[in-house]
Motif scaffolding. Structure first.
Motif, short mmCIF file in Angstrom:
data_model
loop_
_atom_site.label_atom_id
_atom_site.label_comp_id
_atom_site.label_asym_id
_atom_site.label_seq_id
_atom_site.Cartn_x
_atom_site.Cartn_y
_atom_site.Cartn_z
N ARG A 84 -19.83 3.74 1.11
CA ARG A 84 -18.97 3.89 2.29
C ARG A 84 -18.58 2.52 2.81
N GLU A 85 -19.53 1.59 2.76
CA GLU A 85 -19.28 0.24 3.26
C GLU A 85 -18.17 -0.44 2.45
N ASP A 88 -14.81 1.04 3.60
CA ASP A 88 -14.40 0.49 4.89
C ASP A 88 -14.02 -0.98 4.79
N VAL A 91 -10.49 -1.29 3.22
CA VAL A 91 -9.48 -0.89 4.19
C VAL A 91 -9.29 -2.01 5.22
N ALA A 92 -10.40 -2.57 5.71
CA ALA A 92 -10.32 -3.65 6.70
C ALA A 92 -9.59 -4.86 6.13
N VAL A 101 -2.94 1.74 8.10
CA VAL A 101 -3.84 2.86 7.85
C VAL A 101 -3.10 4.15 8.19
N PRO A 105 -10.54 7.96 8.73
CA PRO A 105 -11.48 8.26 7.64
C PRO A 105 -11.90 9.72 7.68
N ASP A 107 -14.97 12.39 6.41
CA ASP A 107 -16.33 12.56 5.88
C ASP A 107 -16.53 14.04 5.57
N TYR A 112 -16.85 10.63 1.17
CA TYR A 112 -16.28 9.89 2.30
C TYR A 112 -15.02 9.20 1.80
N HIS A 114 -11.25 7.03 2.93
CA HIS A 114 -10.36 6.34 3.86
C HIS A 114 -9.34 5.62 2.98
#
Length: 135
Positions: A84-85, A88, A91-92, A101, A105, A107, A112, A114
């Motif tokens: 998941r990290e 994220d 995406v960041a 975006v 996201p 879940d 998960y 995004h």
């Protein structure tokens, strides 16, 4: 059943240099053997590639018009991530590099997801799966 050893997703882009800089900022690299002023071979993983093609060059492969990916969807690229990290973080980095975006996201317990839209509006979905959906 048909089987394949590699995948090449071809995406038309308006400004190849700008698109390359965007994806490099997200964390991808380009294979110099498949990169010139007409296209850039972005490495997504082992045997997984996205070919960013300057629109004029991309038009030599099809007589069809290219819809504006910022206002129309003809498909999107979905990539698996290790966590998941990682989802994220990618995406960041995309947002920091000028991407957007399209949705929050999601879940689903076992998965998960995004995503982001690149500078041309192409949708990139990122997912981390921990299992399979309940039957």
């Amino acid at each position: 059943m048909a089987t394949h050893k590699q995948i090449y997703v071809n995406l038309p882009v308006k400004d190849l240099a700008r698109s390359k800089a965007f994806f490099e900022a997200v964390g991808y690299r380009f294979n110099p053997q498949f990169t010139n002023d007409k296209g850039a071979g972005m490495e997504l993983g082992e045997n997984l590639y996205a070919m960013l093609l300057a629109e004029d060059f991309a038009r030599t492969f099809t007589p069809k018009a290219f819809p504006d990916a910022r206002t129309a969807t003809t498909g999107w690229v979905c990539l698996s991530c290790e966590s998941r990290e990682e989802v994220d973080a990618l995406v960041a980095r995309a947002v920091a590099a000028g991407g957007s975006v399209p949705s929050a996201p999601q879940d689903h317990g076992f998965m998960y997801g995004h995503g982001f839209e690149d500078l041309d509006g192409h949708h990139w979905e990122l997912v981390h799966m921990t299992g399979m959906p309940q039957a």
